[in-house]
Scaffold this motif. Structure first.
Motif, PDB file in Angstrom:
ATOM      1  N   LEU A 240       9.902   2.316  -5.401  1.00 31.18           N
ATOM      2  CA  LEU A 240      10.835   1.223  -5.104  1.00 31.18           C
ATOM      3  C   LEU A 240      10.101  -0.073  -4.777  1.00 31.18           C
ATOM      4  O   LEU A 240      10.580  -1.165  -5.093  1.00 31.18           O
ATOM      5  CB  LEU A 240      11.749   1.632  -3.951  1.00 31.18           C
ATOM      6  N   LEU A 241       8.948   0.039  -4.150  1.00 31.84           N
ATOM      7  CA  LEU A 241       8.155  -1.159  -3.870  1.00 31.84           C
ATOM      8  C   LEU A 241       7.554  -1.749  -5.146  1.00 31.84           C
ATOM      9  O   LEU A 241       7.365  -2.966  -5.250  1.00 31.84           O
ATOM     10  CB  LEU A 241       7.029  -0.820  -2.886  1.00 31.84           C
ATOM     11  N   ARG A 242       7.274  -0.907  -6.121  1.00 33.98           N
ATOM     12  CA  ARG A 242       6.637  -1.355  -7.361  1.00 33.98           C
ATOM     13  C   ARG A 242       7.638  -1.636  -8.490  1.00 33.98           C
ATOM     14  O   ARG A 242       7.272  -2.216  -9.508  1.00 33.98           O
ATOM     15  CB  ARG A 242       5.655  -0.284  -7.852  1.00 33.98           C
TER      16      ARG A 242
ATOM     17  N   LEU B  74      -0.725  -7.514   4.755  1.00 31.01           N
ATOM     18  CA  LEU B  74      -1.974  -7.708   5.481  1.00 31.01           C
ATOM     19  C   LEU B  74      -3.158  -7.459   4.548  1.00 31.01           C
ATOM     20  O   LEU B  74      -3.078  -6.617   3.646  1.00 31.01           O
ATOM     21  CB  LEU B  74      -2.054  -6.750   6.672  1.00 31.01           C
ATOM     22  N   PRO B  75      -4.251  -8.169   4.727  1.00 30.52           N
ATOM     23  CA  PRO B  75      -5.425  -7.915   3.889  1.00 30.52           C
ATOM     24  C   PRO B  75      -5.826  -6.440   3.920  1.00 30.52           C
ATOM     25  O   PRO B  75      -5.944  -5.841   4.986  1.00 30.52           O
ATOM     26  CB  PRO B  75      -6.499  -8.806   4.525  1.00 30.52           C
ATOM     27  N   GLY B  76      -5.979  -5.855   2.741  1.00 33.27           N
ATOM     28  CA  GLY B  76      -6.324  -4.443   2.640  1.00 33.27           C
ATOM     29  C   GLY B  76      -5.134  -3.530   2.481  1.00 33.27           C
ATOM     30  O   GLY B  76      -5.289  -2.336   2.180  1.00 33.27           O
ATOM     31  N   MET B  77      -3.928  -4.047   2.662  1.00 36.27           N
ATOM     32  CA  MET B  77      -2.735  -3.215   2.536  1.00 36.27           C
ATOM     33  C   MET B  77      -2.369  -3.029   1.066  1.00 36.27           C
ATOM     34  O   MET B  77      -2.449  -3.963   0.275  1.00 36.27           O
ATOM     35  CB  MET B  77      -1.572  -3.842   3.307  1.00 36.27           C
ATOM     36  N   THR B  78      -1.966  -1.829   0.712  1.00 34.64           N
ATOM     37  CA  THR B  78      -1.512  -1.491  -0.640  1.00 34.64           C
ATOM     38  C   THR B  78      -0.063  -1.027  -0.571  1.00 34.64           C
ATOM     39  O   THR B  78       0.459  -0.730   0.519  1.00 34.64           O
ATOM     40  CB  THR B  78      -2.369  -0.357  -1.222  1.00 34.64           C
ATOM     41  N   PRO B  79       0.637  -0.942  -1.717  1.00 36.60           N
ATOM     42  CA  PRO B  79       2.000  -0.401  -1.693  1.00 36.60           C
ATOM     43  C   PRO B  79       2.053   1.002  -1.099  1.00 36.60           C
ATOM     44  O   PRO B  79       3.030   1.351  -0.411  1.00 36.60           O
ATOM     45  CB  PRO B  79       2.403  -0.408  -3.168  1.00 36.60           C
ATOM     46  N   GLU B  80       1.025   1.801  -1.326  1.00 33.97           N
ATOM     47  CA  GLU B  80       0.994   3.148  -0.762  1.00 33.97           C
ATOM     48  C   GLU B  80       0.892   3.107   0.765  1.00 33.97           C
ATOM     49  O   GLU B  80       1.560   3.875   1.468  1.00 33.97           O
ATOM     50  CB  GLU B  80      -0.180   3.936  -1.358  1.00 33.97           C
ATOM     51  N   ILE B  81       0.047   2.208   1.272  1.00 34.83           N
ATOM     52  CA  ILE B  81      -0.083   2.070   2.727  1.00 34.83           C
ATOM     53  C   ILE B  81       1.222   1.572   3.322  1.00 34.83           C
ATOM     54  O   ILE B  81       1.705   2.092   4.344  1.00 34.83           O
ATOM     55  CB  ILE B  81      -1.244   1.117   3.079  1.00 34.83           C
ATOM     56  N   LEU B  82       1.828   0.573   2.691  1.00 42.69           N
ATOM     57  CA  LEU B  82       3.093   0.040   3.191  1.00 42.69           C
ATOM     58  C   LEU B  82       4.179   1.110   3.158  1.00 42.69           C
ATOM     59  O   LEU B  82       4.952   1.248   4.111  1.00 42.69           O
ATOM     60  CB  LEU B  82       3.519  -1.173   2.372  1.00 42.69           C
ATOM     61  N   ALA B  83       4.238   1.874   2.093  1.00 38.30           N
ATOM     62  CA  ALA B  83       5.247   2.934   2.002  1.00 38.30           C
ATOM     63  C   ALA B  83       5.083   3.937   3.133  1.00 38.30           C
ATOM     64  O   ALA B  83       6.068   4.355   3.770  1.00 38.30           O
ATOM     65  CB  ALA B  83       5.143   3.633   0.648  1.00 38.30           C
ATOM     66  N   ASN B  84       3.854   4.324   3.402  1.00 36.26           N
ATOM     67  CA  ASN B  84       3.601   5.256   4.502  1.00 36.26           C
ATOM     68  C   ASN B  84       3.997   4.630   5.836  1.00 36.26           C
ATOM     69  O   ASN B  84       4.563   5.310   6.715  1.00 36.26           O
ATOM     70  CB  ASN B  84       2.134   5.658   4.524  1.00 36.26           C
ATOM     71  N   ASP B  85       3.711   3.330   6.007  1.00 37.07           N
ATOM     72  CA  ASP B  85       4.091   2.628   7.233  1.00 37.07           C
ATOM     73  C   ASP B  85       5.608   2.634   7.419  1.00 37.07           C
ATOM     74  O   ASP B  85       6.119   2.853   8.534  1.00 37.07           O
ATOM     75  CB  ASP B  85       3.592   1.178   7.191  1.00 37.07           C
TER      76      ASP B  85
ATOM     77  N   ALA C 230      -4.787 -14.387   1.164  1.00 35.12           N
ATOM     78  CA  ALA C 230      -3.511 -14.709   0.527  1.00 35.12           C
ATOM     79  C   ALA C 230      -2.347 -14.303   1.426  1.00 35.12           C
ATOM     80  O   ALA C 230      -2.429 -13.305   2.154  1.00 35.12           O
ATOM     81  CB  ALA C 230      -3.402 -13.987  -0.815  1.00 35.12           C
ATOM     82  N   ALA C 231      -1.275 -15.078   1.386  1.00 29.74           N
ATOM     83  CA  ALA C 231      -0.066 -14.723   2.132  1.00 29.74           C
ATOM     84  C   ALA C 231       0.564 -13.474   1.543  1.00 29.74           C
ATOM     85  O   ALA C 231       0.376 -13.144   0.362  1.00 29.74           O
ATOM     86  CB  ALA C 231       0.924 -15.878   2.105  1.00 29.74           C
ATOM     87  N   GLY C 232       1.308 -12.764   2.360  1.00 29.12           N
ATOM     88  CA  GLY C 232       2.049 -11.618   1.870  1.00 29.12           C
ATOM     89  C   GLY C 232       3.138 -12.040   0.899  1.00 29.12           C
ATOM     90  O   GLY C 232       3.614 -13.180   0.920  1.00 29.12           O
ATOM     91  N   SER C 233       3.524 -11.123   0.047  1.00 29.43           N
ATOM     92  CA  SER C 233       4.558 -11.391  -0.951  1.00 29.43           C
ATOM     93  C   SER C 233       5.938 -11.426  -0.313  1.00 29.43           C
ATOM     94  O   SER C 233       6.317 -10.495   0.414  1.00 29.43           O
ATOM     95  CB  SER C 233       4.516 -10.308  -2.032  1.00 29.43           C
ATOM     96  N   LEU C 234       6.700 -12.482  -0.577  1.00 26.96           N
ATOM     97  CA  LEU C 234       8.070 -12.568  -0.088  1.00 26.96           C
ATOM     98  C   LEU C 234       8.905 -11.409  -0.642  1.00 26.96           C
ATOM     99  O   LEU C 234       9.658 -10.762   0.088  1.00 26.96           O
ATOM    100  CB  LEU C 234       8.680 -13.902  -0.493  1.00 26.96           C
ATOM    101  N   GLU C 235       8.757 -11.142  -1.927  1.00 30.38           N
ATOM    102  CA  GLU C 235       9.516 -10.068  -2.562  1.00 30.38           C
ATOM    103  C   GLU C 235       9.216  -8.723  -1.910  1.00 30.38           C
ATOM    104  O   GLU C 235      10.130  -7.932  -1.646  1.00 30.38           O
ATOM    105  CB  GLU C 235       9.183 -10.017  -4.055  1.00 30.38           C
ATOM    106  N   GLU C 236       7.943  -8.451  -1.655  1.00 27.91           N
ATOM    107  CA  GLU C 236       7.571  -7.178  -1.042  1.00 27.91           C
ATOM    108  C   GLU C 236       8.162  -7.055   0.353  1.00 27.91           C
ATOM    109  O   GLU C 236       8.636  -5.982   0.751  1.00 27.91           O
ATOM    110  CB  GLU C 236       6.055  -7.043  -0.985  1.00 27.91           C
ATOM    111  N   SER C 237       8.161  -8.151   1.107  1.00 29.73           N
ATOM    112  CA  SER C 237       8.727  -8.124   2.457  1.00 29.73           C
ATOM    113  C   SER C 237      10.227  -7.871   2.411  1.00 29.73           C
ATOM    114  O   SER C 237      10.773  -7.120   3.234  1.00 29.73           O
ATOM    115  CB  SER C 237       8.424  -9.439   3.174  1.00 29.73           C
TER     116      SER C 237
END
Length: 332
Positions: free
Chosen positions: A11-13, A188-199, A228-235
């Protein structure tokens, strides 16, 4: 990878999130209708003992003029929030090393006498006795954002601190009877969709009453200022997912959304948020609570800022509510 995690990553991707956004809006409307709870934030001090690499209040930022409001000014700002129709006052500051615990307790008691108003604290990590004392003084809620559960990203962004310790504080606040909130920073720098999904899944497993999620906005006077700033869409997708996963939680449309785009808060509300938290900090110091660019506009009087936000909500089809806005999750 577990099935639930794969689904959230997908869903994030996904190329199109319109179905997710529509579902989140339907869930929010089913619980809260078009009502939006208002929380007036008094940012009473920008002193901080921490050195988080993304935050403008970090101890190592020598360019930031420091301030601390006196008790009278704090209560006056809270009274302004109540008079402007806020059902909750949020006392927020950097994590002060010399915070006067008893002084905060007296301020809580004075604010509770202003009317039928809830008090939320956002003061960082403290001991059990401090949390218990503030609860006894009348504090209703506490917000302590995790930012991320990922050990590596957490360590990189919050040096000298661990997610495990912070999570222990969140659980302590729940045990003490607070209406408890936490949250994340996307991108956040270093964050991936997988990390965000787990969060997102880890946050949802905590059965929180309040959940905040907003995009990373780089601050030029921090070590991560060139990131780089975080993605508005992802947020927005993260907000929608949190609403679907946590139907009864209070979820704010954060000021960080407004920092990235005009009418960012309206976008947050359109994907499941049901709370706004405008600053009621006096103009004389509001600009110095400089978490990130676009956080506070000190050129506009507080009253005008609130009235404009309330008008924005009405124009978008929402009802600014003066209710305390207790989470249905807390009542359950």
């Amino acid at each position: 990878m577990p099935k639930r995690l794969r689904e959230v990553v997908a869903l994030l991707r996904a190329p199109d999130a319109s179905a997710l956004f529509a579902e989140a809006q339907e869930v929010r409307d089913g619980v809260f209708g078009r009502e939006v709870f208002q929380r007036g934030v008094v940012e009473f001090s920008n002193h901080c003992r921490k050195n988080c690499r993304y935050c403008g209040l970090r101890k190592g930022n020598a360019h930031l003029p420091r301030y601390s409001m006196d008790c009278q000014a704090i209560v006056q700002a809270a009274d302004c929030a109540v008079r402007m129709g806020m059902g909750t006052v949020v006392l927020q500051s950097g994590e002060e090393s010399a915070l006067d615990i008893r002084r905060v307790g007296r301020i809580i008691s004075k604010i509770k006498r202003l009317g039928d108003v809830a008090v939320t604290l956002c003061l960082g990590e403290h001991g059990e006795d401090d949390y218990r004392y503030w609860r006894d003084c009348g504090a209703d809620r506490y917000l302590l954002k995790m930012e991320t559960f990922h050990a590596g990203v957490h360590r990189h962004c919050r040096p000298g601190q661990t997610g495990r310790t912070r999570l222990g504080k969140v659980r302590l606040l729940q045990r003490l009877g607070y209406e408890t909130g936490s949250g994340l920073i996307t991108g956040l720098p270093g964050m991936t969709p997988e990390i965000l999904a787990n969060d997102l899944l880890a946050l949802s497993q905590l059965s929180l009453d309040m959940i905040a999620v907003g995009p990373f906005v780089p601050h030029p006077q921090t070590p991560l200022g060139d990131s780089a700033a975080g993605s508005l869409e992802e947020s927005l997708r993260a907000t929608a997912l949190l609403r679907v996963l946590n139907p009864k939680a209070n979820i704010p449309a954060t000021s960080a959304l407004d920092a990235l785009t005009p009418k960012g808060r309206e976008l947050g509300l359109s994907v499941g948020a049901n709370v706004v938290m405008p600053s009621v900090t006096p103009e004389s110091v509001r600009g110095e609570y400089f978490l990130y660019p676009g956080k506070n506009d000190s050129s506009v009087p507080v009253v005008n800022t609130i009235r404009r936000l309330q008008q924005r909500l009405r124009e978008a089809g929402y009802h600014p509510s003066s209710a305390r806005g207790v989470s249905p999750a807390y009542c359950a």
